[in-house]
Write an enzyme that holds these catalytic residues in place. Structure first.
Site, PDB file in Angstrom:
ATOM      1  N   ALA A  30      62.896  46.450  85.782  1.00 24.07           N
ATOM      2  CA  ALA A  30      64.317  46.316  86.100  1.00 24.07           C
ATOM      3  C   ALA A  30      65.009  45.240  85.255  1.00 24.07           C
ATOM      4  CB  ALA A  30      64.475  46.004  87.582  1.00 24.07           C
ATOM      5  N   PRO A  39      71.601  45.133  88.639  1.00 23.65           N
ATOM      6  CA  PRO A  39      70.754  44.034  89.116  1.00 23.65           C
ATOM      7  C   PRO A  39      69.292  44.447  89.244  1.00 23.65           C
ATOM      8  CG  PRO A  39      72.173  44.835  90.890  1.00 23.65           C
ATOM      9  CD  PRO A  39      72.571  45.566  89.646  1.00 23.65           C
ATOM     10  N   ASP A  40      68.371  43.491  88.979  1.00 25.02           N
ATOM     11  CA  ASP A  40      66.955  43.778  89.207  1.00 25.02           C
ATOM     12  C   ASP A  40      66.625  43.465  90.660  1.00 25.02           C
ATOM     13  OD1 ASP A  40      66.867  41.045  89.227  1.00 25.02           O
ATOM     14  OD2 ASP A  40      65.607  40.823  87.461  1.00 25.02           O
ATOM     15  N   PHE A  41      65.330  43.389  90.983  1.00 22.63           N
ATOM     16  CA  PHE A  41      64.953  43.163  92.375  1.00 22.63           C
ATOM     17  C   PHE A  41      64.680  41.700  92.683  1.00 22.63           C
ATOM     18  CE2 PHE A  41      63.314  47.437  94.247  1.00 22.63           C
ATOM     19  CZ  PHE A  41      64.632  47.854  94.339  1.00 22.63           C
ATOM     20  N   ARG A  42      63.930  41.056  91.776  1.00 20.53           N
ATOM     21  CA  ARG A  42      63.357  39.767  92.176  1.00 20.53           C
ATOM     22  C   ARG A  42      63.902  38.542  91.446  1.00 20.53           C
ATOM     23  NH1 ARG A  42      59.997  43.759  92.466  1.00 20.53           N
ATOM     24  NH2 ARG A  42      59.126  44.231  94.480  1.00 20.53           N
ATOM     25  N   ASN A 112      61.949  51.853  86.079  1.00 16.84           N
ATOM     26  CA  ASN A 112      63.366  51.991  86.405  1.00 16.84           C
ATOM     27  C   ASN A 112      63.716  53.446  86.709  1.00 16.84           C
ATOM     28  OD1 ASN A 112      63.404  49.328  85.801  1.00 16.84           O
ATOM     29  ND2 ASN A 112      64.348  49.551  83.786  1.00 16.84           N
ATOM     30  N   ASP A 114      66.983  54.366  86.576  1.00 11.84           N
ATOM     31  CA  ASP A 114      68.405  54.384  86.221  1.00 11.84           C
ATOM     32  C   ASP A 114      68.791  55.319  85.074  1.00 11.84           C
ATOM     33  OD1 ASP A 114      67.526  52.985  83.924  1.00 11.84           O
ATOM     34  OD2 ASP A 114      67.927  51.043  84.853  1.00 11.84           O
ATOM     35  N   HIS A 129      58.448  55.646  88.610  1.00 14.02           N
ATOM     36  CA  HIS A 129      58.982  55.652  89.975  1.00 14.02           C
ATOM     37  C   HIS A 129      60.024  56.750  90.174  1.00 14.02           C
ATOM     38  CE1 HIS A 129      57.673  51.167  90.437  1.00 14.02           C
ATOM     39  NE2 HIS A 129      56.672  52.011  90.410  1.00 14.02           N
ATOM     40  N   CYS A 164      68.179  75.882 103.421  1.00 18.92           N
ATOM     41  CA  CYS A 164      67.544  75.702 104.743  1.00 18.92           C
ATOM     42  C   CYS A 164      68.158  74.556 105.556  1.00 18.92           C
ATOM     43  CB  CYS A 164      66.042  75.478 104.559  1.00 18.92           C
ATOM     44  SG  CYS A 164      65.665  73.885 103.803  1.00 18.92           S
TER      45      CYS A 164
HETATM   46  P1  NAD Z   1      61.603  42.997  89.170  1.00 19.24           P
HETATM   47  O1  NAD Z   1      62.989  42.789  89.667  1.00 19.24           O
HETATM   48  O2  NAD Z   1      60.490  42.719  90.089  1.00 19.24           O
HETATM   49  O3  NAD Z   1      61.385  42.091  87.876  1.00 19.24           O
HETATM   50  C1  NAD Z   1      62.350  41.990  86.854  1.00 19.24           C
HETATM   51  C2  NAD Z   1      61.893  40.901  85.917  1.00 19.24           C
HETATM   52  O4  NAD Z   1      62.752  40.863  84.817  1.00 19.24           O
HETATM   53  C3  NAD Z   1      61.907  39.518  86.570  1.00 19.24           C
HETATM   54  O5  NAD Z   1      60.596  38.974  86.490  1.00 19.24           O
HETATM   55  C4  NAD Z   1      62.903  38.725  85.723  1.00 19.24           C
HETATM   56  O6  NAD Z   1      62.466  37.421  85.463  1.00 19.24           O
HETATM   57  C5  NAD Z   1      62.981  39.533  84.438  1.00 19.24           C
HETATM   58  N1  NAD Z   1      64.280  39.446  83.784  1.00 19.24           N
HETATM   59  C6  NAD Z   1      65.498  39.807  84.294  1.00 19.24           C
HETATM   60  N2  NAD Z   1      66.463  39.632  83.363  1.00 19.24           N
HETATM   61  C7  NAD Z   1      65.839  39.116  82.258  1.00 19.24           C
HETATM   62  C8  NAD Z   1      66.306  38.718  80.962  1.00 19.24           C
HETATM   63  N3  NAD Z   1      67.601  38.812  80.616  1.00 19.24           N
HETATM   64  N4  NAD Z   1      65.392  38.223  80.072  1.00 19.24           N
HETATM   65  C9  NAD Z   1      64.079  38.115  80.407  1.00 19.24           C
HETATM   66  N5  NAD Z   1      63.595  38.502  81.611  1.00 19.24           N
HETATM   67  C10 NAD Z   1      64.458  38.996  82.522  1.00 19.24           C
HETATM   68  O7  NAD Z   1      61.526  44.473  88.562  1.00 19.24           O
HETATM   69  P2  NAD Z   1      60.260  45.398  88.297  1.00 19.24           P
HETATM   70  O8  NAD Z   1      59.098  44.635  87.829  1.00 19.24           O
HETATM   71  O9  NAD Z   1      60.775  46.569  87.544  1.00 19.24           O
HETATM   72  O10 NAD Z   1      59.872  45.872  89.750  1.00 19.24           O
HETATM   73  C11 NAD Z   1      60.144  46.535  90.514  1.00 19.24           C
HETATM   74  C12 NAD Z   1      60.886  47.629  91.200  1.00 19.24           C
HETATM   75  O11 NAD Z   1      62.255  47.539  91.027  1.00 19.24           O
HETATM   76  C13 NAD Z   1      60.524  48.926  90.651  1.00 19.24           C
HETATM   77  O12 NAD Z   1      60.026  49.661  91.718  1.00 19.24           O
HETATM   78  C14 NAD Z   1      61.826  49.556  90.173  1.00 19.24           C
HETATM   79  O13 NAD Z   1      61.810  50.916  90.467  1.00 19.24           O
HETATM   80  C15 NAD Z   1      62.841  48.850  90.962  1.00 19.24           C
HETATM   81  N6  NAD Z   1      64.193  48.639  90.433  1.00 19.24           N
HETATM   82  C16 NAD Z   1      64.720  49.428  89.441  1.00 19.24           C
HETATM   83  C17 NAD Z   1      65.974  49.169  88.958  1.00 19.24           C
HETATM   84  C18 NAD Z   1      66.536  50.056  87.861  1.00 19.24           C
HETATM   85  O14 NAD Z   1      66.221  51.249  87.789  1.00 19.24           O
HETATM   86  N7  NAD Z   1      67.355  49.493  86.959  1.00 19.24           N
HETATM   87  C19 NAD Z   1      66.729  48.106  89.441  1.00 19.24           C
HETATM   88  C20 NAD Z   1      66.155  47.313  90.481  1.00 19.24           C
HETATM   89  C21 NAD Z   1      64.895  47.596  90.933  1.00 19.24           C
END
Ligand code: NAD
Length: 265
Positions: A30, A39-42, A112, A114, A129, A164
């Site tokens: 993400a 936005p990402d997740f963590r 991702n 997306d 996923h 259905c």
């Molecule tokens: P995560 O949110 O766990 O990790 C994202 C990582 O990216 C973080 O460790 C963060 O430090 C890093 N990061 C963010 N911006 C950055 C930048 N500009 N430079 C360097 N590092 C950066 O995401 P993940 O590991 O993909 O995990 C998990 C789950 O999140 C998956 O199941 C996924 O399907 C889902 N998810 C997907 C989307 C999407 O499709 N865009 C968005 C949110 C979550």
């Protein structure tokens, strides 16, 4: 962000590794789509950091919750997943698509959903996923595309099957569901035979995707991690970069200058 001199030094090493590789495999998370505004997740601003109407996103995205409360899931997804088509691929997506086009990438495995790798032109893209692009009826398995579902969700309705009347579900792996076994087999094979692995913007916390780099490490393939935060694989990495924008810009320029070579199988 890495200081320019340090970045240049590390990037020179990466260029040599890419040029010398024949089986490069990429794992994305993400983090790469944060550069497109998703936005990402963590991370600090990640989706997990705030609840939606007192429900955690982890709960909203579990299969048990979806089966019981599809209307709540779709109300959440209306604001998030059914806006994904309005985002554009960024420099990292573009660089990867170009490297693939020139014959330097065997596969891009993404967590991702997306659709941005495909929008950028990646063809060897494996969506571990799933993707918001496709939907199926939970009863008779009839197929429905994103645009059709989006129109229904934006009217605050739960999409139901024309055949259905059962609830329709996006082809996204929810918590509590297994990943596609065929896709995982392809991933295990490619990571096991990789001679270079790039992990871009993943916290490497979600299994089984997080385990994939270990298949390459068992074969002594070099691992390159790009992440603003530490990951549990950092000590095994040959190179660490901290900023996806910085790396993406350099990678895109480098890819533009590369000669196309015979496409890998
Ligand atoms: P995560 O949110 O766990 O990790 C994202 C990582 O990216 C973080 O460790 C963060 O430090 C890093 N990061 C963010 N911006 C950055 C930048 N500009 N430079 C360097 N590092 C950066 O995401 P993940 O590991 O993909 O995990 C998990 C789950 O999140 C998956 O199941 C996924 O399907 C889902 N998810 C997907 C989307 C999407 O499709 N865009 C968005 C949110 C979550």
């Amino acid at each position: 962000m890495d200081k320019p001199a340090l970045f240049e030094k590390k990037f020179a090493t990466l260029k040599g590794m890419i040029k010398g590789s024949r089986q490069m495999v990429v794992l994305t998370g993400a983090g790469i789509s944060t550069l497109s505004g998703i936005p990402d997740f963590r991370s600090a601003k990640g989706v997990y950091t705030k609840k939606w109407n007192e429900i955690s996103v982890e709960r909203l995205l579990s299969i048990g919750y979806f089966e019981q409360h599809p209307e709540v899931f779709y109300a959440w997804a209306k604001e998030y997943w059914y806006r994904l088509d309005t985002f554009e691929p960024n420099v990292v997506h573009r660089a990867l698509a170009l490297l693939e086009q020139k014959g330097y990438i065997r596969g891009v495995f993404t967590q991702n959903i997306d659709m941005l790798h495909k929008k950028a032109g990646s063809k060897k893209c494996y969506e571990l996923h799933g993707s918001a692009e496709h939907h199926h009826c939970t009863m008779c398995n009839a197929y429905y595309p994103y645009e059709q579902m989006k129109a229904i969700v934006l009217k605050d309705e739960v999409p139901r099957c024309r055949e259905c009347n059962a609830v329709i579900k996006p082809d996204i792996v929810f918590y509590g569901e297994n990943l596609d076994r065929n896709l995982l087999s392809i991933a295990y094979e490619m990571f096991s035979h990789a001679d270079l692995v790039l992990v871009l913007g993943s916290s490497l916390l979600v299994q089984p995707a997080a385990n994939l780099p270990s298949y390459a490490l068992q074969n002594s393939a070099p691992l390159v991690i790009v992440n603003a935060q530490k990951t549990s694989y950092d000590s095994s990495a040959t190179l660490l970069f901290s900023d996806l924008q910085q790396l993406g810009e350099a990678l895109e320029l480098y890819a533009q200058g590369l000669e196309a070579r015979k496409v890998l199988l």
